[in-house]
Design an enzyme around this catalytic site. Structure first.
Site, PDB file in Angstrom:
ATOM      1  N   GLY A   1      -2.693   4.459   8.053  1.00  0.00           N
ATOM      2  CA  GLY A   1      -1.783   3.326   8.111  1.00  0.00           C
ATOM      3  C   GLY A   1      -1.190   3.218   9.513  1.00  0.00           C
ATOM      4  O   GLY A   1      -1.446   4.057  10.379  1.00  0.00           O
TER       5      GLY A   1
ATOM      6  N   SER B   1       0.847  -1.188   0.000  1.00  0.00           N
ATOM      7  CA  SER B   1       0.000   0.000   0.000  1.00  0.00           C
ATOM      8  C   SER B   1       0.882   1.237   0.000  1.00  0.00           C
ATOM      9  O   SER B   1       1.619   1.492   0.962  1.00  0.00           O
ATOM     10  CB  SER B   1      -0.899   0.007   1.244  1.00  0.00           C
ATOM     11  OG  SER B   1      -1.459   1.296   1.402  1.00  0.00           O
TER      12      SER B   1
ATOM     13  N   ASP C   1      -4.676   3.771  -1.854  1.00  0.00           N
ATOM     14  CA  ASP C   1      -5.759   4.207  -0.969  1.00  0.00           C
ATOM     15  C   ASP C   1      -6.217   5.611  -1.319  1.00  0.00           C
ATOM     16  O   ASP C   1      -5.434   6.558  -1.296  1.00  0.00           O
ATOM     17  CB  ASP C   1      -5.277   4.188   0.481  1.00  0.00           C
ATOM     18  CG  ASP C   1      -5.054   2.774   0.968  1.00  0.00           C
ATOM     19  OD1 ASP C   1      -6.013   1.991   0.971  1.00  0.00           O
ATOM     20  OD2 ASP C   1      -3.907   2.447   1.337  1.00  0.00           O
TER      21      ASP C   1
ATOM     22  N   ASP D   1      -6.629  -5.909   4.932  1.00  0.00           N
ATOM     23  CA  ASP D   1      -5.982  -4.595   4.825  1.00  0.00           C
ATOM     24  C   ASP D   1      -5.962  -3.939   6.194  1.00  0.00           C
ATOM     25  O   ASP D   1      -7.015  -3.636   6.762  1.00  0.00           O
ATOM     26  CB  ASP D   1      -6.771  -3.738   3.819  1.00  0.00           C
ATOM     27  CG  ASP D   1      -6.148  -2.377   3.587  1.00  0.00           C
ATOM     28  OD1 ASP D   1      -5.034  -2.118   4.092  1.00  0.00           O
ATOM     29  OD2 ASP D   1      -6.786  -1.562   2.887  1.00  0.00           O
ATOM     30  N   GLY D   2      -4.737  -3.716   6.692  1.00  0.00           N
ATOM     31  CA  GLY D   2      -4.571  -3.005   7.957  1.00  0.00           C
ATOM     32  C   GLY D   2      -3.861  -3.841   9.000  1.00  0.00           C
ATOM     33  O   GLY D   2      -4.344  -4.899   9.392  1.00  0.00           O
TER      34      GLY D   2
HETATM   35  C1  DX5 Z   1      -5.924   2.335   5.630  1.00  0.00           C
HETATM   36  C2  DX5 Z   1      -5.607   1.734   4.305  1.00  0.00           C
HETATM   37  C3  DX5 Z   1      -4.514   0.732   4.282  1.00  0.00           C
HETATM   38  C4  DX5 Z   1      -3.205   1.181   4.873  1.00  0.00           C
HETATM   39  C5  DX5 Z   1      -2.664  -0.004   5.593  1.00  0.00           C
HETATM   40  O1  DX5 Z   1      -7.233   2.749   5.688  1.00  0.00           O
HETATM   41  O2  DX5 Z   1      -6.737   1.151   3.713  1.00  0.00           O
HETATM   42  O3  DX5 Z   1      -4.320   0.243   2.959  1.00  0.00           O
HETATM   43  O4  DX5 Z   1      -2.260   1.622   3.951  1.00  0.00           O
HETATM   44  O5  DX5 Z   1      -1.524   0.401   6.247  1.00  0.00           O
HETATM   45  P1  DX5 Z   1      -0.730  -0.559   7.230  1.00  0.00           P
HETATM   46  O6  DX5 Z   1      -0.263  -1.718   6.409  1.00  0.00           O
HETATM   47  O7  DX5 Z   1       0.364   0.306   7.718  1.00  0.00           O
HETATM   48  O8  DX5 Z   1      -1.669  -0.977   8.323  1.00  0.00           O
HETATM   49 ZN    ZN Z   2      -6.383   0.157   1.747  1.00  0.00          ZN
END
Ligand code: DX5
Ligand code: ZN
Length: 231
Positions: free
Chosen positions: A154, A18, A45, A185-186
């Site tokens: 993130g 991402s 995103d 995701d997350g």
């Molecule tokens: C947050 C996004 C994610 C984000 C995940 O709402 O949808 O795609 O980039 O980030 P990480 O991997 O750091 O949790």
């Molecule tokens: Zn995302």
């Protein structure tokens, strides 16, 4: 119905870095750095400050990434009224578009429109949304995204309870017999990747784990792949 020429390898586990976790002044460099890394697609995103309390990544940045990389671009729209912008994002370079069930009163129609634009269609649900919200649209869905954090930022910790939802979505897809990817995701990192795969996820989105890896994004992808058990 026209469909994208991008056909992910069936049965494989895919890593989707991402770019929200990358340097926002240098998205083109970020995606260039992923060439040959083992990343199968790039997760982008898009946030509107309404559906989620944050803003991120517009069409110009998508265009720049499209020019800089051959990897498929998968857009995760965290916006209200996504139908108004599907064509714009397709024209900017999207290969796949994921919308949130919570933002789409006519989710079936929205997913059909995405496919008609020759993109892979994705439907996402927040941690507080029951999995049943996906069950009636699986036949028009190429990807089911189970959010493992509350979207918007993130670097958050994976909410463990959501892994039960991943397993339920996976079981329902099998029961209905459609070919739908299950994405998480997350908070996906070297600590949590294996549990996501064990729960039934086939696409792992990783922002912080890839782009904040001390040895760079290529090492970040490799670390998540290894942790997920990908050969
Ligand atoms: C947050 C996004 C994610 C984000 C995940 O709402 O949808 O795609 O980039 O980030 P990480 O991997 O750091 O949790
Ligand atoms: Zn995302």
């Amino acid at each position: 119905m026209p469909r994208s020429t991008w056909t992910p390898c069936p049965g494989a586990i895919h890593i989707a870095p991402s770019v929200l976790g990358a340097d926002h002044g240098a998205f083109a460099d970020a995606v260039r750095a992923l060439a040959g890394s083992g990343a199968e697609r790039i997760h982008v995103d898009v946030m509107d400050g309404v559906f989620v309390p944050n803003f991120a990544i517009g069409t110009d940045a998508v265009r720049a990434m499209r020019l800089a990389s051959d990897l498929p671009l998968e857009l995760h729209l965290m916006i209200v009224e996504p139908d108004r912008h599907l064509r714009t994002f397709k024209e900017a370079g999207a290969d796949g578009i994921t919308v949130h069930a919570e933002a789409c009163p006519h989710l079936h129609r929205t997913l059909c429109t995405i496919r008609d634009l020759d993109c892979r269609s994705g439907a996402a649900i927040n941690p507080s949304t029951p999995t049943e919200h996906l069950y009636e649209v699986l036949e028009v869905c190429d990807l089911a995204l189970v959010m493992t954090i509350d979207p918007g930022f993130g670097g958050q910790q994976l909410i463990e309870r959501t892994l039960g939802k991943v397993a339920r979505v996976r079981a329902e897809i099998r029961r209905q017999g459609f070919d739908v990817e299950v994405e998480v995701d997350g908070g996906v990192d070297t600590e949590t990747a294996r549990a996501c795969v064990d729960a039934g996820a086939t696409v792992l989105v990783a922002g912080t784990a890839v782009f904040s890896h001390p040895d760079g994004p290529v090492a970040g992808v490799a670390a998540v792949r290894t942790a997920a058990g990908i050969e």
